[in-house]
Structure formats: structure tokens, C-alpha cells
Design a protein around this motif. Structure first.
Motif, PDB file in Angstrom:
ATOM      1  N   GLY A 154       0.806  -1.211   0.000  1.00  0.00           N
ATOM      2  CA  GLY A 154       0.000   0.000   0.000  1.00  0.00           C
ATOM      3  C   GLY A 154       0.836   1.257   0.000  1.00  0.00           C
ATOM      4  N   ASN A 155       0.159   2.379   0.084  1.00  0.00           N
ATOM      5  CA  ASN A 155       0.831   3.677   0.125  1.00  0.00           C
ATOM      6  C   ASN A 155       1.521   3.883   1.467  1.00  0.00           C
ATOM      7  OD1 ASN A 155       0.284   4.923  -2.425  1.00  0.00           O
ATOM      8  ND2 ASN A 155      -1.848   5.143  -1.816  1.00  0.00           N
ATOM      9  N   ALA A 156       2.807   4.173   1.431  1.00  0.00           N
ATOM     10  CA  ALA A 156       3.563   4.493   2.642  1.00  0.00           C
ATOM     11  C   ALA A 156       3.565   6.010   2.781  1.00  0.00           C
ATOM     12  CB  ALA A 156       4.984   3.955   2.538  1.00  0.00           C
ATOM     13  N   ILE A 157       2.636   6.521   3.557  1.00  0.00           N
ATOM     14  CA  ILE A 157       2.487   7.965   3.688  1.00  0.00           C
ATOM     15  C   ILE A 157       2.311   8.350   5.145  1.00  0.00           C
ATOM     16  CG2 ILE A 157       1.471   8.212   1.378  1.00  0.00           C
ATOM     17  CD1 ILE A 157      -1.249   8.371   2.600  1.00  0.00           C
ATOM     18  N   VAL A 158       2.486   9.623   5.413  1.00  0.00           N
ATOM     19  CA  VAL A 158       2.286  10.164   6.755  1.00  0.00           C
ATOM     20  C   VAL A 158       1.086  11.111   6.702  1.00  0.00           C
ATOM     21  CG1 VAL A 158       3.270  11.566   8.606  1.00  0.00           C
ATOM     22  CG2 VAL A 158       4.724   9.943   7.356  1.00  0.00           C
ATOM     23  N   GLN A 211       3.713   6.234  -4.913  1.00  0.00           N
ATOM     24  CA  GLN A 211       3.154   5.758  -6.176  1.00  0.00           C
ATOM     25  C   GLN A 211       4.221   5.185  -7.100  1.00  0.00           C
ATOM     26  OE1 GLN A 211       1.575   9.099  -8.461  1.00  0.00           O
ATOM     27  NE2 GLN A 211       3.060  10.438  -7.432  1.00  0.00           N
ATOM     28  N   ASN A 212       5.485   5.346  -6.718  1.00  0.00           N
ATOM     29  CA  ASN A 212       6.579   4.869  -7.562  1.00  0.00           C
ATOM     30  C   ASN A 212       7.167   3.553  -7.078  1.00  0.00           C
ATOM     31  OD1 ASN A 212       6.442   7.165  -9.279  1.00  0.00           O
ATOM     32  ND2 ASN A 212       7.563   8.357  -7.762  1.00  0.00           N
ATOM     33  N   LEU A 213       6.379   2.776  -6.337  1.00  0.00           N
ATOM     34  CA  LEU A 213       6.840   1.471  -5.880  1.00  0.00           C
ATOM     35  C   LEU A 213       7.188   0.608  -7.093  1.00  0.00           C
ATOM     36  CD1 LEU A 213       7.105  -0.604  -3.470  1.00  0.00           C
ATOM     37  CD2 LEU A 213       4.793  -1.341  -4.109  1.00  0.00           C
ATOM     38  N   PRO A 214       8.465   0.225  -7.257  1.00  0.00           N
ATOM     39  CA  PRO A 214       8.852  -0.578  -8.418  1.00  0.00           C
ATOM     40  C   PRO A 214       8.753  -2.074  -8.129  1.00  0.00           C
ATOM     41  CG  PRO A 214      10.811   0.110  -7.249  1.00  0.00           C
ATOM     42  CD  PRO A 214       9.635   0.666  -6.479  1.00  0.00           C
ATOM     43  N   ALA A 265      10.615   7.752   0.700  1.00  0.00           N
ATOM     44  CA  ALA A 265      11.842   8.383   0.228  1.00  0.00           C
ATOM     45  C   ALA A 265      12.836   8.433   1.388  1.00  0.00           C
ATOM     46  CB  ALA A 265      11.549   9.792  -0.282  1.00  0.00           C
ATOM     47  N   ASP A 266      14.054   8.702   1.074  1.00  0.00           N
ATOM     48  CA  ASP A 266      15.093   8.819   2.090  1.00  0.00           C
ATOM     49  C   ASP A 266      15.048  10.226   2.679  1.00  0.00           C
ATOM     50  OD1 ASP A 266      17.242   8.371   3.715  1.00  0.00           O
ATOM     51  OD2 ASP A 266      18.754   8.452   2.128  1.00  0.00           O
ATOM     52  N   ASP A 267      14.004  10.496   3.474  1.00  0.00           N
ATOM     53  CA  ASP A 267      13.825  11.818   4.073  1.00  0.00           C
ATOM     54  C   ASP A 267      13.217  11.648   5.460  1.00  0.00           C
ATOM     55  OD1 ASP A 267      11.153  11.182   3.536  1.00  0.00           O
ATOM     56  OD2 ASP A 267      10.985  12.557   1.849  1.00  0.00           O
ATOM     57  N   GLN A 268      12.918  12.759   6.113  1.00  0.00           N
ATOM     58  CA  GLN A 268      12.450  12.699   7.495  1.00  0.00           C
ATOM     59  C   GLN A 268      11.114  11.970   7.627  1.00  0.00           C
ATOM     60  OE1 GLN A 268      12.134  16.482   9.489  1.00  0.00           O
ATOM     61  NE2 GLN A 268      11.584  15.578  11.451  1.00  0.00           N
ATOM     62  N   LEU A 269      10.158  12.290   6.745  1.00  0.00           N
ATOM     63  CA  LEU A 269       8.860  11.616   6.833  1.00  0.00           C
ATOM     64  C   LEU A 269       8.997  10.119   6.547  1.00  0.00           C
ATOM     65  CD1 LEU A 269       6.249  14.086   5.258  1.00  0.00           C
ATOM     66  CD2 LEU A 269       6.692  13.606   7.666  1.00  0.00           C
ATOM     67  N   THR A 320      16.013   7.030  -3.250  1.00  0.00           N
ATOM     68  CA  THR A 320      16.875   8.215  -3.206  1.00  0.00           C
ATOM     69  C   THR A 320      16.649   9.044  -4.468  1.00  0.00           C
ATOM     70  OG1 THR A 320      18.672   6.950  -4.219  1.00  0.00           O
ATOM     71  CG2 THR A 320      18.629   7.061  -1.819  1.00  0.00           C
ATOM     72  N   GLY A 321      16.711  10.366  -4.311  1.00  0.00           N
ATOM     73  CA  GLY A 321      16.372  11.236  -5.433  1.00  0.00           C
ATOM     74  C   GLY A 321      14.873  11.196  -5.663  1.00  0.00           C
ATOM     75  N   GLY A 322      14.374  11.763  -6.688  1.00  0.00           N
ATOM     76  CA  GLY A 322      12.950  11.683  -7.000  1.00  0.00           C
ATOM     77  C   GLY A 322      12.075  12.397  -5.991  1.00  0.00           C
ATOM     78  N   GLU A 323      10.842  11.955  -5.875  1.00  0.00           N
ATOM     79  CA  GLU A 323       9.842  12.651  -5.070  1.00  0.00           C
ATOM     80  C   GLU A 323       9.978  12.307  -3.583  1.00  0.00           C
ATOM     81  OE1 GLU A 323       5.957  13.590  -7.355  1.00  0.00           O
ATOM     82  OE2 GLU A 323       6.330  11.458  -7.658  1.00  0.00           O
ATOM     83  N   PRO A 324       9.508  13.216  -2.717  1.00  0.00           N
ATOM     84  CA  PRO A 324       9.583  12.966  -1.269  1.00  0.00           C
ATOM     85  C   PRO A 324       8.533  11.954  -0.812  1.00  0.00           C
ATOM     86  CG  PRO A 324       8.440  15.038  -1.691  1.00  0.00           C
ATOM     87  CD  PRO A 324       8.953  14.555  -3.025  1.00  0.00           C
ATOM     88  N   THR A 325       8.641  11.542   0.433  1.00  0.00           N
ATOM     89  CA  THR A 325       7.657  10.631   1.018  1.00  0.00           C
ATOM     90  C   THR A 325       6.257  11.247   0.944  1.00  0.00           C
ATOM     91  OG1 THR A 325       9.284   9.636   2.499  1.00  0.00           O
ATOM     92  CG2 THR A 325       6.983   9.474   3.155  1.00  0.00           C
TER      93      THR A 325
END
Length: 333
Positions: A12-16, A138-141, A85-89, A110-115
Motif C-alpha cells: 500500500g501507500n507508505a504515507i504520513v 506511487q513509484n513502488l517498483p 523516500a530517504d527523508d524525514q517523513l 533516493t532522489g525523485g519525489e519525497p515521502t
């Protein structure tokens, strides 16, 4: 078929989630449809809306991730696959789900869109209006799928929202193939009417190909699938096409169909509806836990209703009470 290490593996979507109290006037002024979910495609637009919202509370979310959090709280072993993404969220999301004892090992991008994040506005009546920037989710490969994890899950649970993006849709199709080859069951939650309207034919193709064992939907989604306003007729027609159909009806309870077997339960009483965010997700958690424990349809539905009632009694989509103890007490009583 080898033994299963997990009762449920979800994709599923990994979101905060960022939850904020709001008013009907604010939602109208922003051009939103109350109680719905709309996508935000530009991170700058998400930032702009966030700046106009009132004080927010950050809670890890995502529909299937919420279901997995509920399952973990009920004591069921489970795993989650989703892209951050490799970010705080992203770090917040990973910490929160792993702290529940859920297996989560999807490498951050890494790179691309944030979490991804979901900006949720809660009105005084407890309704939630969601504005979702999916970002990295949405970019889960396909390459992020762990085959051993998928093969080790008794049920693969798929979040309909992810069907909207090409990368994640391809990953989910690959996951279905892996689960099927391992002799596992596959469940899908339809997520929202806009998802059904965009992918109705694709979902029926999955159903008709025998790829789905269990379908979760609310009454609006069932109506959209069957293209009729008659909910009774819609449920009957859809139930005839899938091995197990679970349909929630909000304050009017829920029902499940499995071949000739049918059960329906009322909604559990709640002193006050505070926030409906995640109610369907936690209902699915309770139902799936019941099925994993070998319960019948009616008991599984009751477990779902108990979990949903706990969810809507507070702000946020994940359990705050000991829902395992709560379910056991309610079932005894």
C-alpha cells in the motif's frame, strides 16, 4: 505449500497523515468535496494547502498500512511493502510501523519525489476530507518486492489506491503472480469510488480471472462497481462474482458473503464520533484477524466493527486503546 510466517502481507501507500481540525466553510472555500479524497500532484500545492490549514498532528498512515497496524495490535504476525523516500517523513513512517512489530524492509528511494503525505481536514461531525500527495509511494517498483516475504504471507492484501499509478500497478500485478504461485490468497480493498470509476474494468478482469479471493468495499464502491443505486441488488450481484465479499455500510453496520453463507452485523455503539479517518482500514484489520483465527463470518464482522468503533472515537487512523483486549471483552459480553 510451505507454512506462512505472516497472516497478512500488505502492499500500500507508505504515507504520513497530517490531521487538522477544520470547518465546513474552509472545505467549501478550498473547493473540496466533504468526506472525499482528492489527489495532489504538485508538492508545492501540498505545501500551500498545509500552510492554510490549522495546527496539524503527524501520524503515520496509508490505508493498507493502517490495516496492518491494526492487525499487529490484534496480535497477528504481518508484513508491509510500500515505498518511502530517504527523508524525514520516510524515517517517521518506517519507525512507526516497525515499532509495532511489523516486518517492513522496503528500501527508501533516493532522489525523485519525497515521502507521501495526506492532509486530512476533520470537521466537527467527525467527517474527514483527505488531500493526498502520494510522492514516492506511487513509484513502488517491481524491484522493491521481496519475493520471500510475499510467499510467506497467508493473505496478500492490496490497496486499491495504488492501482492508479503505472509503477505501483505493475508491482501489484507481479505480487499477485508471486502469491498465486505460492498458493496464497489475495485480497483487494477498493479504497474509493474514484478508484473504481477509473479501474472498474481492470478489477473485474482480476475477479473473472480468479485472481481475487476476498474483496473489501463500502456501499458507495459497490454501487460504483455494479453501476446501480440499488445497494441490495449491487451487493447481491457483486457477491456472486467473488469468493468472499465484505461490504461496510457506515453507521448501518457491515455484511459479508461467501458463497451461500451470509452474515450481517450492526455498527458498534460509540459515545461520540470524533474522526472517521481509517475506520474502514481498521474494520478490515478486525475482519482479517478473525479469519486468520478461524472465526466464522459473523464473528469476523463483529471484530471489524469493534476495531472501527475504537478508531472513530479519537483523532488518527491507528488504534490508541488495547484493541486486542477490547475485542476479547466485547466478544465475551
Amino acid at each position: 505449500m510451505t507454512s506462512a510466517a505472516y497472516d497478512v502481507v500488505a502492499i500500500g501507500n507508505a504515507i504520513v497523515d497530517i490531521l487538522s481540525q477544520s470547518t465546513d466553510d474552509f472545505i467549501t472555500a478550498e473547493g473540496m468535496t466533504k468526506g472525499s479524497m482528492q489527489l495532489i500532484f504538485d508538492p508545492a500545492e501540498a505545501d500551500a494547502l498545509y500552510s492554510r490549514m490549522g495546527p496539524g498532528q503527524e501520524v503515520s498512515g496509508g490505508s493498507a498500512a493502517n490495516t496492518i497496524a491494526g492487525l499487529a495490535a490484534l496480535g497477528q504476525p504481518c508484513a508491509f511493502i510500500g515505498q518511502t523516500a530517504d527523508d524525514q517523513l520516510g524515517q517517521v513512517f518506517a519507525h512507526d510501523i516497525q515499532s509495532l512489530g511489523v516486518h517492513f524492509a522496503t528500501p527508501p528511494a533516493t532522489g525523485g519525489e519525497p515521502t507521501g503525505r495526506c492532509l486530512i481536514l476533520i470537521t466537527p461531525d467527525g467527517q474527514r476530507t483527505m488531500n493526498t500527495f502520494l510522492g514516492a509511494a506511487q513509484n513502488l517498483p517491481e524491484s522493491a518486492l521481496d519475493q520471500r516475504t510475499l510467499e510467506a504471507g497467508r493473505i496478500l492484501y492490496l490497496e486499491g489506491y495504488l492501482w492508479n499509478a503505472e509503477h505501483s500497478r505493475a508491482a501489484m500485478k507481479r505480487a499477485i503472480a508471486i502469491a498465486r504461485a505460492a498458493g496464497r490468497k489475495v485480497a483487494l480493498t477498493l479504497s474509493d469510488t474514484f478508484v473504481v470509476e477509473a479501474h472498474r474494468d481492470a478489477f473485474f478482469a482480476l475477479i473473472d480471472a480468479g485472481e481475487l479471493d476476498l474483496l473489501f468495499a463500502n456501499d458507495n464502491e459497490v454501487r460504483a462497481m455494479m453501476q446501480t443505486d440499488d445497494i441490495g441488488a449491487a451487493v447481491k450481484a457483486l457477491a456472486a462474482r467473488v469468493p468472499v465479499l465484505v461490504c461496510t455500510h457506515g453507521a448501518d453496520g457491515a455484511e459479508a458473503h461467501a458463497g451461500d453463507e451470509h452474515a450481517r452485523v450492526p455498527a458498534e455503539p460509540v459515545a461520540k464520533v470524533v474522526d472517521t479517518t481509517g475506520a474502514g482500514d481498521l474494520f478490515a484489520a478486525g475482519f482479517l484477524a478473525g479469519q486468520a483465527q478461524g472465526r466464522d463470518l459473523e464473528t469476523s464482522l463483529r471484530m471489524g466493527a469493534i476495531c472501527a468503533a475504537e478508531c472513530i472515537s479519537h483523532i488518527g487512523p491507528r488504534p490508541q486503546a488495547d484493541i486486542k483486549a477490547l475485542v476479547e471483552a466485547r466478544l465475551r459480553g
